[in-house]
Design an enzyme around this catalytic site. Sequence first.
Site, PDB file in Angstrom:
ATOM      1  N   PHE A  23      -4.477  56.738  33.502  1.00 39.87           N
ATOM      2  CA  PHE A  23      -3.286  56.874  32.904  1.00 39.87           C
ATOM      3  C   PHE A  23      -3.566  57.750  31.837  1.00 39.87           C
ATOM      4  O   PHE A  23      -4.558  57.331  31.200  1.00 39.87           O
ATOM      5  CB  PHE A  23      -2.662  55.643  32.701  1.00 39.87           C
ATOM      6  CG  PHE A  23      -1.191  55.469  32.609  1.00 39.87           C
ATOM      7  CD1 PHE A  23      -0.229  55.116  33.460  1.00 39.87           C
ATOM      8  CD2 PHE A  23      -0.620  56.067  31.362  1.00 39.87           C
ATOM      9  CE1 PHE A  23       1.005  55.109  33.446  1.00 39.87           C
ATOM     10  CE2 PHE A  23       0.815  55.858  31.186  1.00 39.87           C
ATOM     11  CZ  PHE A  23       1.643  55.577  32.128  1.00 39.87           C
ATOM     12  N   VAL A  82      -3.887  53.814  25.891  1.00 39.97           N
ATOM     13  CA  VAL A  82      -2.240  53.284  25.895  1.00 39.97           C
ATOM     14  C   VAL A  82      -1.605  53.980  24.894  1.00 39.97           C
ATOM     15  O   VAL A  82      -1.794  53.763  23.597  1.00 39.97           O
ATOM     16  CB  VAL A  82      -2.378  51.662  25.714  1.00 39.97           C
ATOM     17  CG1 VAL A  82      -0.800  51.064  25.828  1.00 39.97           C
ATOM     18  CG2 VAL A  82      -3.182  51.085  26.777  1.00 39.97           C
ATOM     19  N   ILE A  83      -0.483  54.740  25.084  1.00 37.90           N
ATOM     20  CA  ILE A  83       0.349  55.416  24.253  1.00 37.90           C
ATOM     21  C   ILE A  83       1.610  54.939  24.279  1.00 37.90           C
ATOM     22  O   ILE A  83       2.194  54.699  25.129  1.00 37.90           O
ATOM     23  CB  ILE A  83       0.280  56.818  24.480  1.00 37.90           C
ATOM     24  CG1 ILE A  83      -1.121  57.284  24.386  1.00 37.90           C
ATOM     25  CG2 ILE A  83       1.009  57.713  23.678  1.00 37.90           C
ATOM     26  CD1 ILE A  83      -1.430  58.731  24.786  1.00 37.90           C
ATOM     27  N   THR A  87       9.658  51.854  25.075  1.00 39.34           N
ATOM     28  CA  THR A  87       9.761  50.456  25.340  1.00 39.34           C
ATOM     29  C   THR A  87       8.381  49.599  24.673  1.00 39.34           C
ATOM     30  O   THR A  87       7.660  50.232  23.962  1.00 39.34           O
ATOM     31  CB  THR A  87      10.075  50.189  26.677  1.00 39.34           C
ATOM     32  OG1 THR A  87       8.569  50.087  27.257  1.00 39.34           O
ATOM     33  CG2 THR A  87      11.002  50.726  27.231  1.00 39.34           C
ATOM     34  N   HIS A  89       6.553  48.058  26.375  1.00 41.09           N
ATOM     35  CA  HIS A  89       5.678  48.048  27.569  1.00 41.09           C
ATOM     36  C   HIS A  89       4.189  47.969  27.048  1.00 41.09           C
ATOM     37  O   HIS A  89       3.356  47.041  27.350  1.00 41.09           O
ATOM     38  CB  HIS A  89       5.678  48.995  28.335  1.00 41.09           C
ATOM     39  CG  HIS A  89       5.229  49.140  29.774  1.00 41.09           C
ATOM     40  ND1 HIS A  89       5.334  48.185  30.780  1.00 41.09           N
ATOM     41  CD2 HIS A  89       3.889  49.825  30.126  1.00 41.09           C
ATOM     42  CE1 HIS A  89       4.780  48.395  31.848  1.00 41.09           C
ATOM     43  NE2 HIS A  89       3.723  49.383  31.571  1.00 41.09           N
ATOM     44  N   PHE A 114     -15.007  48.011  24.071  1.00 37.37           N
ATOM     45  CA  PHE A 114     -13.431  47.906  23.802  1.00 37.37           C
ATOM     46  C   PHE A 114     -13.462  49.461  23.567  1.00 37.37           C
ATOM     47  O   PHE A 114     -13.291  49.887  22.347  1.00 37.37           O
ATOM     48  CB  PHE A 114     -12.784  46.846  23.111  1.00 37.37           C
ATOM     49  CG  PHE A 114     -11.275  47.157  23.087  1.00 37.37           C
ATOM     50  CD1 PHE A 114     -10.643  46.877  24.193  1.00 37.37           C
ATOM     51  CD2 PHE A 114     -10.831  47.625  21.991  1.00 37.37           C
ATOM     52  CE1 PHE A 114      -9.243  46.956  24.350  1.00 37.37           C
ATOM     53  CE2 PHE A 114      -9.305  47.609  21.806  1.00 37.37           C
ATOM     54  CZ  PHE A 114      -8.500  47.171  23.048  1.00 37.37           C
ATOM     55  N   ARG A 128      -8.750  60.930  18.469  1.00 34.82           N
ATOM     56  CA  ARG A 128      -9.856  59.780  18.888  1.00 34.82           C
ATOM     57  C   ARG A 128     -10.387  60.091  20.187  1.00 34.82           C
ATOM     58  O   ARG A 128     -11.372  59.355  20.333  1.00 34.82           O
ATOM     59  CB  ARG A 128      -9.115  58.668  18.732  1.00 34.82           C
ATOM     60  CG  ARG A 128      -8.509  58.079  17.338  1.00 34.82           C
ATOM     61  CD  ARG A 128      -7.640  57.124  17.274  1.00 34.82           C
ATOM     62  NE  ARG A 128      -7.129  56.476  15.878  1.00 34.82           N
ATOM     63  CZ  ARG A 128      -6.346  57.448  15.283  1.00 34.82           C
ATOM     64  NH1 ARG A 128      -5.722  58.487  15.698  1.00 34.82           N
ATOM     65  NH2 ARG A 128      -6.161  57.300  13.928  1.00 34.82           N
TER      66      ARG A 128
END
Length: 158
Positions: A23, A82-83, A87, A89, A114, A128
Amino acid sequence: MPHVLSGRLIAGNESYAIVVSRFNDLITQRLLDGAVDTLLRHGSSDGQISVAWVPGAFEIPLAAERLAKTGKYAAVICLGAVIQGQTTHHEYINHQVAAAIMQLNHQYDLPVTFGVLTCQSMEQALDRAGGKSGNKGHEAALAAIEMVQLLKSIGSPK
Ligand code: INI
């Protein structure tokens, strides 16, 4: 003088596993490139590095756990992006993934680092992932190398 325990930045003969999510792969491919480059620059070789692709960040902990369980790897490096969307989510994913990765460290007495970006925008993520704020894949790989060496220097439990 105190006896200082520290982890030298030498990847040595250890095997490293990387879990990377597909993703937002524009970002995660760059994190992966950063992590692999760091391992190679610190003495690792392609044959010592295994890469497991998973669909999204949510799937990272399960793959990391399976890799940890094999006992083959000195560390597992987790990479994802994760962007924030329309929502909440992303919040559920971020907290669960961070907590699960932390837990794996303790459950397997193994560095599981991580390198999952948690950003508000694609621009922040690009910064980043090799942009003006460095490459978090590089940082996660470097942390893994240091922790492997530090744990060696501390020694095994009695
Ligand atoms: N997965 C990501 O890795 N990054 C995201 O930004 C993201 N968002 O925003 O939805 C995302 N969702 C997919 C999720 O990780 C799982 O793959 C999916 O829910 C199936 O379990």
